[in-house]
Scaffold this motif. Structure first.
Motif, PDB file in Angstrom:
ATOM      1  N   ALA A   1     -33.185 -57.273  25.311  1.00  0.00           N
ATOM      2  CA  ALA A   1     -33.759 -56.036  24.806  1.00  0.00           C
ATOM      3  C   ALA A   1     -32.698 -54.950  24.717  1.00  0.00           C
ATOM      4  O   ALA A   1     -32.674 -54.171  23.762  1.00  0.00           O
ATOM      5  CB  ALA A   1     -34.905 -55.582  25.716  1.00  0.00           C
ATOM      6  N   CYS A   2     -31.789 -54.915  25.700  1.00  0.00           N
ATOM      7  CA  CYS A   2     -30.700 -53.932  25.658  1.00  0.00           C
ATOM      8  C   CYS A   2     -29.786 -54.197  24.473  1.00  0.00           C
ATOM      9  O   CYS A   2     -29.355 -53.274  23.795  1.00  0.00           O
ATOM     10  CB  CYS A   2     -29.875 -53.977  26.944  1.00  0.00           C
ATOM     11  SG  CYS A   2     -30.706 -53.261  28.352  1.00  0.00           S
TER      12      CYS A   2
ATOM     13  N   ALA B   1     -20.519 -51.450  24.650  1.00  0.00           N
ATOM     14  CA  ALA B   1     -19.110 -51.055  24.751  1.00  0.00           C
ATOM     15  C   ALA B   1     -18.514 -51.721  25.991  1.00  0.00           C
ATOM     16  O   ALA B   1     -19.015 -51.555  27.101  1.00  0.00           O
ATOM     17  CB  ALA B   1     -18.999 -49.545  24.869  1.00  0.00           C
ATOM     18  N   ILE B   2     -17.467 -52.507  25.793  1.00  0.00           N
ATOM     19  CA  ILE B   2     -16.821 -53.206  26.899  1.00  0.00           C
ATOM     20  C   ILE B   2     -15.668 -52.348  27.397  1.00  0.00           C
ATOM     21  O   ILE B   2     -14.800 -51.955  26.605  1.00  0.00           O
ATOM     22  CB  ILE B   2     -16.302 -54.587  26.442  1.00  0.00           C
ATOM     23  CG1 ILE B   2     -17.476 -55.432  25.964  1.00  0.00           C
ATOM     24  CG2 ILE B   2     -15.554 -55.283  27.558  1.00  0.00           C
ATOM     25  CD1 ILE B   2     -17.073 -56.740  25.341  1.00  0.00           C
ATOM     26  N   PRO B   3     -15.644 -52.042  28.675  1.00  0.00           N
ATOM     27  CA  PRO B   3     -14.548 -51.211  29.190  1.00  0.00           C
ATOM     28  C   PRO B   3     -13.197 -51.908  29.017  1.00  0.00           C
ATOM     29  O   PRO B   3     -13.089 -53.127  29.086  1.00  0.00           O
ATOM     30  CB  PRO B   3     -14.881 -51.051  30.676  1.00  0.00           C
ATOM     31  CG  PRO B   3     -16.307 -51.434  30.811  1.00  0.00           C
ATOM     32  CD  PRO B   3     -16.623 -52.363  29.697  1.00  0.00           C
ATOM     33  N   GLU B   4     -12.183 -51.117  28.821  1.00  0.00           N
ATOM     34  CA  GLU B   4     -10.825 -51.623  28.569  1.00  0.00           C
ATOM     35  C   GLU B   4     -10.309 -52.455  29.740  1.00  0.00           C
ATOM     36  O   GLU B   4      -9.628 -53.452  29.552  1.00  0.00           O
ATOM     37  CB  GLU B   4      -9.889 -50.434  28.321  1.00  0.00           C
ATOM     38  CG  GLU B   4      -8.444 -50.786  28.095  1.00  0.00           C
ATOM     39  CD  GLU B   4      -8.158 -51.258  26.685  1.00  0.00           C
ATOM     40  OE1 GLU B   4      -7.143 -51.928  26.512  1.00  0.00           O
ATOM     41  OE2 GLU B   4      -8.938 -50.952  25.782  1.00  0.00           O
TER      42      GLU B   4
END
Length: 168
Positions: free
Chosen positions: A19-20, A28-31
């Motif tokens: 659902a997310c 957004a994947i952190p660096e």
């Protein structure tokens, strides 16, 4: 009892995660979670290439790579290598001059410590106490022998009182 509970929790987790993903489009994947490039002899194939963003020349070279390798020149093969890797094994095994810096820093530290030690000997510490002089130590030893201090395992047990000399 345990299996239905675990499956229930896993099912809820899968539904909430999907659902997310659907609701927000992309996550957004952190660096800091992405793999980083590093050259090391123990890891011959890093997870990612050295060059992240290819220039137009590099892109055309990567397209040419997909064809026959016989058509590639030696320089193009080297350029392809340096797109994937930063250093060769020969470069990684090559010695460095870091030992000179470490040795210099160590000798500087030892010299500074010796300077502080000499300064303390001259200005901080007083004269050597008179109780450490050879005459005083001899008088103290004679007094301990006269008092027969340590007759079983101590000083007096090592002295021959009849011949006035140390036992052999």
């Amino acid at each position: 009892m345990l299996a239905p509970r675990v499956l229930n929790l896993l099912g809820r987790r899968a539904l909430t995660t999907s659902a997310c993903l659907q609701g927000h489009g992309s996550i957004a994947i952190p660096e800091y979670t992405l793999p980083k490039y590093n050259d090391h002899r123990a890891v011959p194939l890093p997870e990612v290439s050295y060059v992240d963003h290819l220039s137009p020349e590099q892109k055309s070279l990567k397209e040419k790579e997909k064809g026959a390798w016989a058509s590639l020149s030696a320089n193009e093969k080297v350029d392809l290598y340096y797109i994937k890797f930063h250093e060769t094994y020969a470069d990684m095994n090559k010695g460095s001059n870091e030992w000179k810096t470490v040795l210099g820093g160590t000798l500087l530290f030892i010299g500074f410590t010796a300077f502080i030690f000499m300064w303390q000997r001259k200005y901080v510490f007083g004269e050597i106490p008179h109780t450490l002089s050879n005459d005083w130590v001899a008088m103290q030893t004679k007094r301990m022998l006269d008092m027969r201090a340590g007759p079983i395992e101590g000083l007096s047990s090592k002295w021959d009182f009849e011949n006035n000399q140390w036992k052999k």
